[in-house]
Write an enzyme that holds these catalytic residues in place. Sequence first.
Site, PDB file in Angstrom:
ATOM      1  CG  ASN A 148      -1.708   1.231   1.413  1.00 24.13           C
ATOM      2  OD1 ASN A 148      -1.807   2.045   0.502  1.00 24.13           O
ATOM      3  ND2 ASN A 148      -2.314   1.397   2.585  1.00 24.13           N
ATOM      4  CD  GLU A 208      -3.052   5.414   6.780  1.00 25.72           C
ATOM      5  OE1 GLU A 208      -3.066   5.482   5.538  1.00 25.72           O
ATOM      6  OE2 GLU A 208      -2.096   4.941   7.426  1.00 25.72           O
ATOM      7  N   GLY A 263       2.552   2.205  10.709  1.00 19.42           N
ATOM      8  CA  GLY A 263       3.498   3.319  10.566  1.00 19.42           C
ATOM      9  C   GLY A 263       4.170   3.732  11.859  1.00 19.42           C
ATOM     10  CG  HIS A 273      -5.854   1.651   5.148  1.00 16.50           C
ATOM     11  ND1 HIS A 273      -5.445   2.598   6.051  1.00 16.50           N
ATOM     12  CD2 HIS A 273      -4.802   0.813   4.959  1.00 16.50           C
ATOM     13  CE1 HIS A 273      -4.187   2.353   6.389  1.00 16.50           C
ATOM     14  NE2 HIS A 273      -3.776   1.267   5.737  1.00 16.50           N
ATOM     15  CE  LYS A 332       0.004   3.385   4.737  1.00 19.19           C
ATOM     16  NZ  LYS A 332      -0.013   3.557   6.152  1.00 19.19           N
ATOM     17  CD  GLU A 388      -3.400  -2.624   7.205  1.00 23.51           C
ATOM     18  OE1 GLU A 388      -2.286  -2.797   6.723  1.00 23.51           O
ATOM     19  OE2 GLU A 388      -4.087  -1.614   6.972  1.00 23.51           O
ATOM     20  CB  SER A 424       5.458  -1.775  11.888  1.00 21.08           C
ATOM     21  OG  SER A 424       4.994  -0.458  12.103  1.00 21.08           O
TER      22      SER A 424
HETATM   23  C1  PEP Z   1      -0.727   0.127   6.100  1.00 23.84           C
HETATM   24  O1  PEP Z   1      -1.030   1.274   6.290  1.00 23.84           O
HETATM   25  O2  PEP Z   1      -1.439  -0.594   5.385  1.00 23.84           O
HETATM   26  C2  PEP Z   1       0.494  -0.389   6.730  1.00 23.84           C
HETATM   27  C3  PEP Z   1       0.542  -1.651   7.017  1.00 23.84           C
HETATM   28  O3  PEP Z   1       1.497   0.510   6.994  1.00 23.84           O
HETATM   29  P1  PEP Z   1       2.940   0.192   7.630  1.00 23.84           P
HETATM   30  O4  PEP Z   1       3.451  -1.073   7.041  1.00 23.84           O
HETATM   31  O5  PEP Z   1       3.784   1.373   7.244  1.00 23.84           O
HETATM   32  O6  PEP Z   1       2.749   0.096   9.102  1.00 23.84           O
END
Ligand code: PEP
Length: 369
Positions: A126, A215, A291, A213, A128, A285, A330
Amino acid sequence: MKRRECIRTAVAGGMLLLALVLRLCGLLPLWGLFLVAAAALGTLWLALGYRVWHRLRGKAQQWFLFWNYALPVLAALPTLALVLDRAPRIDERLLVATLTGAVLAAIYYLIYPKPKNMRKKIVAGNWKMNTLPTEGIELARNVAAGRNEGCSCVNFIVCPPFTHLCGVIDALRGSDIEVGAQNCAAEEKGAYTGEVSAAMIAALGCRYVILGHSERRQYYGETSETLNRKMAQAFANDLQPIYCVGENLEEREAGRHFDVVKRQIEEVVYNLTPEQFARTTIAYEPVWAIGTGKTATADQAQEIHAHIRSILRKQFREAAEQTPILYGGSCKPSNAAELFAKEDVDGGLIGGAALKAEDFLAIGKGFEK
Ligand code: PEP
Protein backbone atom coordinates in the site's frame (compact mmCIF):
# COMPACT_ATOMS: atom_id res chain seq x y z
CA MET A 1 11.71 -24.87 -3.24
CA LYS A 2 11.04 -25.24 0.50
CA ARG A 3 13.14 -27.73 2.50
CA ARG A 4 10.16 -29.96 3.19
CA GLU A 5 9.24 -30.08 -0.49
CA CYS A 6 12.86 -30.91 -1.38
CA ILE A 7 12.86 -33.81 1.09
CA ARG A 8 9.58 -35.16 -0.26
CA THR A 9 10.76 -34.86 -3.84
CA ALA A 10 14.04 -36.59 -2.95
CA VAL A 11 12.19 -39.39 -1.11
CA ALA A 12 9.89 -39.88 -4.10
CA GLY A 13 12.84 -39.98 -6.53
CA GLY A 14 14.77 -42.33 -4.23
CA MET A 15 11.80 -44.69 -3.93
CA LEU A 16 11.45 -44.85 -7.67
CA LEU A 17 15.17 -45.48 -8.20
CA LEU A 18 15.23 -48.23 -5.58
CA ALA A 19 12.18 -49.87 -7.13
CA LEU A 20 13.85 -49.79 -10.55
CA VAL A 21 17.02 -51.40 -9.19
CA LEU A 22 15.01 -54.08 -7.35
CA ARG A 23 13.03 -54.76 -10.50
CA LEU A 24 16.21 -55.07 -12.59
CA CYS A 25 17.58 -57.52 -10.02
CA GLY A 26 14.36 -59.49 -10.34
CA LEU A 27 13.39 -58.81 -6.71
CA LEU A 28 10.27 -56.78 -7.42
CA PRO A 29 7.28 -57.84 -9.53
CA LEU A 30 6.14 -55.48 -12.29
CA TRP A 31 3.01 -54.50 -10.37
CA GLY A 32 5.22 -53.47 -7.44
CA LEU A 33 7.21 -51.19 -9.72
CA PHE A 34 3.98 -49.65 -11.04
CA LEU A 35 2.72 -49.09 -7.52
CA VAL A 36 5.89 -47.32 -6.41
CA ALA A 37 5.86 -45.27 -9.61
CA ALA A 38 2.27 -44.20 -8.90
CA ALA A 39 3.16 -43.16 -5.35
CA ALA A 40 6.26 -41.27 -6.50
CA LEU A 41 4.32 -39.51 -9.25
CA GLY A 42 1.61 -38.57 -6.78
CA THR A 43 4.19 -37.13 -4.40
CA LEU A 44 5.85 -35.05 -7.09
CA TRP A 45 2.49 -33.85 -8.31
CA LEU A 46 1.38 -32.84 -4.82
CA ALA A 47 4.64 -30.97 -4.18
CA LEU A 48 4.17 -29.13 -7.45
CA GLY A 49 0.48 -28.66 -6.70
CA TYR A 50 1.22 -26.79 -3.50
CA ARG A 51 3.15 -24.17 -5.45
CA VAL A 52 0.60 -23.82 -8.23
CA TRP A 53 -2.40 -23.76 -5.88
CA HIS A 54 -1.53 -20.38 -4.39
CA ARG A 55 -1.79 -18.73 -7.76
CA LEU A 56 -5.31 -19.95 -8.49
CA ARG A 57 -8.75 -18.99 -7.28
CA GLY A 58 -12.36 -20.09 -7.69
CA LYS A 59 -13.14 -22.71 -10.33
CA ALA A 60 -9.51 -23.11 -11.39
CA GLN A 61 -8.66 -24.11 -7.81
CA GLN A 62 -11.49 -26.67 -7.75
CA TRP A 63 -10.28 -28.25 -11.01
CA PHE A 64 -6.76 -28.28 -9.75
CA LEU A 65 -7.85 -30.06 -6.59
CA PHE A 66 -9.76 -32.61 -8.64
CA TRP A 67 -6.70 -33.45 -10.75
CA ASN A 68 -4.51 -33.37 -7.69
CA TYR A 69 -6.28 -36.53 -6.53
CA ALA A 70 -7.34 -37.96 -9.86
CA LEU A 71 -3.87 -38.08 -11.37
CA PRO A 72 -2.24 -40.28 -8.72
CA VAL A 73 -5.28 -42.58 -8.89
CA LEU A 74 -4.96 -42.80 -12.67
CA ALA A 75 -1.28 -43.55 -12.24
CA ALA A 76 -2.19 -46.55 -10.08
CA LEU A 77 -4.50 -48.03 -12.72
CA PRO A 78 -1.80 -49.97 -14.66
CA THR A 79 -0.90 -51.74 -11.40
CA LEU A 80 -4.49 -52.69 -10.83
CA ALA A 81 -4.96 -53.87 -14.41
CA LEU A 82 -1.87 -56.04 -14.22
CA VAL A 83 -2.77 -57.61 -10.89
CA LEU A 84 -6.42 -58.10 -11.75
CA ASP A 85 -5.36 -59.95 -14.84
CA ARG A 86 -3.82 -62.59 -12.62
CA ALA A 87 -6.79 -62.74 -10.27
CA PRO A 88 -9.68 -64.29 -12.15
CA ARG A 89 -12.17 -64.58 -9.27
CA ILE A 90 -14.33 -61.61 -8.30
CA ASP A 91 -13.48 -61.86 -4.57
CA GLU A 92 -9.76 -61.97 -5.43
CA ARG A 93 -10.18 -58.90 -7.62
CA LEU A 94 -12.02 -57.01 -4.90
CA LEU A 95 -9.33 -57.91 -2.41
CA VAL A 96 -6.56 -56.77 -4.77
CA ALA A 97 -8.35 -53.49 -5.54
CA THR A 98 -8.89 -52.78 -1.82
CA LEU A 99 -5.30 -53.65 -0.94
CA THR A 100 -3.93 -51.46 -3.74
CA GLY A 101 -6.04 -48.54 -2.56
CA ALA A 102 -4.99 -49.07 1.05
CA VAL A 103 -1.27 -49.31 0.21
CA LEU A 104 -1.45 -46.17 -1.91
CA ALA A 105 -3.39 -44.29 0.75
CA ALA A 106 -0.86 -45.39 3.40
CA ILE A 107 2.05 -44.22 1.26
CA TYR A 108 0.43 -40.83 0.70
CA TYR A 109 -0.43 -40.58 4.36
CA LEU A 110 3.18 -41.20 5.33
CA ILE A 111 4.47 -38.65 2.85
CA TYR A 112 1.69 -36.11 3.32
CA PRO A 113 0.50 -36.69 6.91
CA LYS A 114 -1.87 -33.74 6.93
CA PRO A 115 -3.02 -31.43 4.18
CA LYS A 116 -0.95 -28.29 3.98
CA ASN A 117 -2.40 -24.87 4.40
CA MET A 118 -3.37 -24.35 0.76
CA ARG A 119 -4.43 -20.74 1.02
CA LYS A 120 -3.24 -18.14 -1.41
CA LYS A 121 -0.13 -16.31 -0.10
CA ILE A 122 -0.21 -12.58 -0.71
CA VAL A 123 2.18 -9.70 -0.16
CA ALA A 124 0.43 -6.44 -1.05
CA GLY A 125 2.06 -3.02 -1.00
CA ASN A 126 0.00 0.00 0.00
CA TRP A 127 1.98 2.97 -1.27
CA LYS A 128 -0.51 5.45 0.24
CA MET A 129 0.07 9.08 -0.89
CA ASN A 130 3.76 8.55 -1.62
CA THR A 131 5.97 8.87 -4.71
CA LEU A 132 5.52 11.01 -7.80
CA PRO A 133 4.33 9.14 -10.91
CA THR A 134 7.85 8.74 -12.35
CA GLU A 135 9.13 7.48 -9.01
CA GLY A 136 6.23 5.07 -8.72
CA ILE A 137 6.88 3.66 -12.18
CA GLU A 138 10.55 3.25 -11.31
CA LEU A 139 9.58 1.47 -8.07
CA ALA A 140 7.24 -0.87 -9.96
CA ARG A 141 10.00 -1.65 -12.49
CA ASN A 142 12.41 -2.47 -9.68
CA VAL A 143 9.86 -4.76 -8.05
CA ALA A 144 9.32 -6.58 -11.36
CA ALA A 145 13.07 -6.82 -11.99
CA GLY A 146 13.78 -8.41 -8.60
CA ARG A 147 10.69 -10.59 -8.50
CA ASN A 148 12.19 -13.68 -10.15
CA GLU A 149 14.45 -14.39 -7.22
CA GLY A 150 11.47 -15.00 -4.93
CA CYS A 151 9.18 -18.00 -4.53
CA SER A 152 6.59 -18.16 -7.31
CA CYS A 153 4.00 -19.26 -4.76
CA VAL A 154 3.72 -15.70 -3.39
CA ASN A 155 1.30 -13.31 -5.10
CA PHE A 156 2.67 -9.78 -5.11
CA ILE A 157 0.26 -6.87 -5.48
CA VAL A 158 1.15 -3.17 -5.61
CA CYS A 159 -1.41 -0.49 -4.78
CA PRO A 160 -0.13 2.90 -5.99
CA PRO A 161 -2.02 6.21 -5.93
CA PHE A 162 -4.71 6.62 -8.64
CA THR A 163 -2.48 8.97 -10.64
CA HIS A 164 0.15 6.24 -11.10
CA LEU A 165 -2.13 3.35 -12.02
CA CYS A 166 -1.78 3.60 -15.81
CA GLY A 167 2.01 3.96 -15.73
CA VAL A 168 2.48 1.22 -13.15
CA ILE A 169 0.22 -1.20 -15.02
CA ASP A 170 2.25 -0.53 -18.18
CA ALA A 171 5.52 -0.99 -16.31
CA LEU A 172 4.37 -4.34 -14.90
CA ARG A 173 3.08 -5.76 -18.17
CA GLY A 174 4.62 -9.20 -18.73
CA SER A 175 5.33 -9.70 -15.02
CA ASP A 176 3.07 -11.59 -12.61
CA ILE A 177 2.76 -8.66 -10.21
CA GLU A 178 -0.80 -7.47 -9.90
CA VAL A 179 -2.10 -3.99 -9.34
CA GLY A 180 -4.73 -2.69 -6.97
CA ALA A 181 -6.18 0.69 -6.09
CA GLN A 182 -6.25 2.11 -2.57
CA ASN A 183 -9.92 3.07 -2.63
CA CYS A 184 -12.94 3.45 -4.89
CA ALA A 185 -16.13 5.48 -4.88
CA ALA A 186 -19.27 4.17 -3.22
CA GLU A 187 -21.33 5.34 -6.21
CA GLU A 188 -21.41 4.01 -9.72
CA LYS A 189 -20.90 7.33 -11.56
CA GLY A 190 -22.16 10.90 -11.78
CA ALA A 191 -21.71 14.24 -10.03
CA TYR A 192 -19.21 13.23 -7.36
CA THR A 193 -16.34 15.65 -7.84
CA GLY A 194 -12.94 14.18 -7.08
CA GLU A 195 -14.13 10.60 -6.79
CA VAL A 196 -12.81 7.65 -8.82
CA SER A 197 -15.23 4.85 -9.62
CA ALA A 198 -14.61 1.11 -9.42
CA ALA A 199 -15.41 0.88 -13.16
CA MET A 200 -12.64 3.39 -13.96
CA ILE A 201 -10.12 1.44 -11.91
CA ALA A 202 -11.14 -1.88 -13.41
CA ALA A 203 -10.98 -0.45 -16.94
CA LEU A 204 -7.29 0.30 -16.40
CA GLY A 205 -6.55 -3.35 -15.60
CA CYS A 206 -6.56 -3.32 -11.79
CA ARG A 207 -7.68 -6.53 -10.10
CA TYR A 208 -7.76 -5.44 -6.48
CA VAL A 209 -8.97 -2.56 -4.35
CA ILE A 210 -8.15 -1.86 -0.70
CA LEU A 211 -11.31 -0.98 1.22
CA GLY A 212 -11.86 0.04 4.83
CA HIS A 213 -8.25 1.02 5.56
CA SER A 214 -8.06 2.56 9.04
CA GLU A 215 -6.78 5.86 7.59
CA ARG A 216 -9.92 6.12 5.49
CA ARG A 217 -12.16 5.16 8.40
CA GLN A 218 -10.37 7.68 10.64
CA TYR A 219 -9.73 10.69 8.36
CA TYR A 220 -12.55 10.36 5.86
CA GLY A 221 -15.25 9.03 8.13
CA GLU A 222 -15.83 5.79 6.24
CA THR A 223 -18.47 3.73 7.99
CA SER A 224 -19.73 0.22 7.46
CA GLU A 225 -22.61 1.69 5.48
CA THR A 226 -20.20 3.38 3.01
CA LEU A 227 -18.04 0.29 2.88
CA ASN A 228 -20.99 -1.93 2.00
CA ARG A 229 -21.63 0.29 -1.01
CA LYS A 230 -17.96 0.34 -1.99
CA MET A 231 -17.77 -3.45 -1.75
CA ALA A 232 -20.83 -3.71 -4.02
CA GLN A 233 -19.18 -1.40 -6.57
CA ALA A 234 -15.96 -3.41 -6.42
CA PHE A 235 -17.75 -6.70 -7.13
CA ALA A 236 -19.95 -5.18 -9.82
CA ASN A 237 -16.74 -4.30 -11.64
CA ASP A 238 -14.92 -7.54 -11.05
CA LEU A 239 -12.46 -6.09 -8.55
CA GLN A 240 -11.32 -8.19 -5.59
CA PRO A 241 -11.48 -6.24 -2.34
CA ILE A 242 -8.80 -6.35 0.33
CA TYR A 243 -11.02 -5.47 3.26
CA CYS A 244 -9.17 -4.00 6.27
CA VAL A 245 -10.14 -4.40 9.89
CA GLY A 246 -8.33 -3.57 13.10
CA GLU A 247 -8.59 -1.92 16.50
CA ASN A 248 -6.93 1.23 17.81
CA LEU A 249 -4.66 1.41 20.84
CA GLU A 250 -7.41 2.36 23.26
CA GLU A 251 -9.57 -0.55 22.12
CA ARG A 252 -6.61 -2.97 22.39
CA GLU A 253 -5.76 -1.75 25.89
CA ALA A 254 -9.36 -2.10 26.96
CA GLY A 255 -9.33 -5.69 25.64
CA ARG A 256 -12.02 -4.87 23.09
CA HIS A 257 -10.02 -5.82 19.97
CA PHE A 258 -11.87 -9.11 19.42
CA ASP A 259 -15.23 -7.34 19.49
CA VAL A 260 -14.06 -4.50 17.24
CA VAL A 261 -12.93 -6.76 14.40
CA LYS A 262 -16.00 -8.95 14.86
CA ARG A 263 -18.25 -5.95 14.34
CA GLN A 264 -16.24 -4.71 11.34
CA ILE A 265 -16.61 -8.12 9.73
CA GLU A 266 -20.24 -8.75 10.62
CA GLU A 267 -21.37 -5.33 9.39
CA VAL A 268 -19.73 -5.68 5.98
CA VAL A 269 -18.39 -9.13 5.11
CA TYR A 270 -21.50 -10.95 6.38
CA ASN A 271 -23.49 -9.12 3.69
CA LEU A 272 -21.53 -10.78 0.87
CA THR A 273 -22.82 -13.66 -1.21
CA PRO A 274 -20.70 -16.86 -1.10
CA GLU A 275 -19.35 -16.00 -4.58
CA GLN A 276 -18.32 -12.53 -3.47
CA PHE A 277 -16.83 -13.88 -0.27
CA ALA A 278 -14.68 -16.32 -2.26
CA ARG A 279 -13.08 -13.30 -3.97
CA THR A 280 -12.40 -11.36 -0.77
CA THR A 281 -9.13 -10.98 1.10
CA ILE A 282 -9.10 -9.72 4.69
CA ALA A 283 -6.29 -7.58 6.12
CA TYR A 284 -5.97 -7.33 9.89
CA GLU A 285 -4.21 -4.06 10.66
CA PRO A 286 -4.00 -2.98 14.28
CA VAL A 287 -4.08 0.83 14.05
CA TRP A 288 -1.46 1.12 16.82
CA ALA A 289 1.01 -0.78 14.64
CA ILE A 290 0.51 1.14 11.39
CA GLY A 291 3.50 3.32 10.57
CA THR A 292 4.58 3.33 14.21
CA GLY A 293 7.37 0.77 14.04
CA LYS A 294 5.45 -1.26 16.66
CA THR A 295 4.48 -4.67 15.31
CA ALA A 296 2.00 -7.07 16.82
CA THR A 297 3.92 -10.15 17.96
CA ALA A 298 3.49 -13.23 15.83
CA ASP A 299 1.41 -14.78 18.62
CA GLN A 300 -0.84 -11.72 18.89
CA ALA A 301 -1.32 -11.79 15.11
CA GLN A 302 -2.12 -15.51 15.08
CA GLU A 303 -4.56 -15.13 17.97
CA ILE A 304 -6.63 -12.49 16.22
CA HIS A 305 -6.29 -14.01 12.74
CA ALA A 306 -7.67 -17.28 14.12
CA HIS A 307 -10.47 -15.27 15.74
CA ILE A 308 -11.25 -13.58 12.40
CA ARG A 309 -11.33 -16.96 10.65
CA SER A 310 -13.71 -18.32 13.27
CA ILE A 311 -16.06 -15.35 12.72
CA LEU A 312 -15.91 -15.95 8.95
CA ARG A 313 -16.52 -19.67 9.47
CA LYS A 314 -19.78 -18.95 11.34
CA GLN A 315 -21.26 -17.33 8.24
CA PHE A 316 -19.43 -18.95 5.33
CA ARG A 317 -18.58 -22.39 6.78
CA GLU A 318 -15.63 -24.17 5.17
CA ALA A 319 -15.16 -21.41 2.54
CA ALA A 320 -13.49 -19.43 5.34
CA GLU A 321 -10.58 -21.88 5.23
CA GLN A 322 -9.61 -20.50 1.82
CA THR A 323 -9.77 -16.79 2.69
CA PRO A 324 -6.36 -15.15 2.82
CA ILE A 325 -5.99 -13.08 6.00
CA LEU A 326 -3.08 -10.64 5.75
CA TYR A 327 -1.30 -8.93 8.60
CA GLY A 328 -0.50 -5.21 8.30
CA GLY A 329 1.33 -2.90 10.65
CA SER A 330 5.09 -2.23 10.48
CA CYS A 331 5.70 -5.54 8.72
CA LYS A 332 9.26 -5.61 7.36
CA PRO A 333 11.87 -8.10 6.11
CA SER A 334 13.14 -8.71 9.65
CA ASN A 335 9.78 -9.78 11.11
CA ALA A 336 7.92 -11.19 8.07
CA ALA A 337 9.12 -14.79 8.39
CA GLU A 338 8.05 -15.05 12.03
CA LEU A 339 4.62 -13.61 11.26
CA PHE A 340 4.08 -15.67 8.09
CA ALA A 341 5.05 -18.88 9.89
CA LYS A 342 1.78 -18.67 11.82
CA GLU A 343 -1.01 -20.91 10.61
CA ASP A 344 -3.59 -18.18 9.97
CA VAL A 345 -1.29 -15.43 8.69
CA ASP A 346 -1.41 -15.68 4.90
CA GLY A 347 0.74 -12.71 4.02
CA GLY A 348 0.99 -9.00 4.61
CA LEU A 349 -0.39 -5.62 3.67
CA ILE A 350 2.73 -3.52 3.67
CA GLY A 351 2.93 0.26 3.97
CA GLY A 352 6.34 1.88 4.54
CA ALA A 353 8.41 -1.15 3.53
CA ALA A 354 6.58 -1.38 0.17
CA LEU A 355 8.26 1.85 -0.93
CA LYS A 356 11.62 0.10 -1.36
CA ALA A 357 11.54 -2.69 -3.95
CA GLU A 358 14.24 -4.67 -2.13
CA ASP A 359 12.40 -4.62 1.19
CA PHE A 360 9.04 -5.38 -0.39
CA LEU A 361 10.43 -8.44 -2.19
CA ALA A 362 12.41 -9.52 0.85
CA ILE A 363 9.13 -9.61 2.81
CA GLY A 364 7.83 -12.15 0.28
CA LYS A 365 10.84 -14.32 1.06
CA GLY A 366 9.43 -14.60 4.57
CA PHE A 367 7.41 -17.54 3.21
CA GLU A 368 10.53 -19.45 2.21
CA LYS A 369 12.14 -19.55 5.65
C1 PEP B 1 -0.73 0.13 6.10
O1 PEP B 1 -1.03 1.27 6.29
O2 PEP B 1 -1.44 -0.59 5.38
C2 PEP B 1 0.49 -0.39 6.73
C3 PEP B 1 0.54 -1.65 7.02
O3 PEP B 1 1.50 0.51 6.99
P1 PEP B 1 2.94 0.19 7.63
O4 PEP B 1 3.45 -1.07 7.04
O5 PEP B 1 3.78 1.37 7.24
O6 PEP B 1 2.75 0.10 9.10
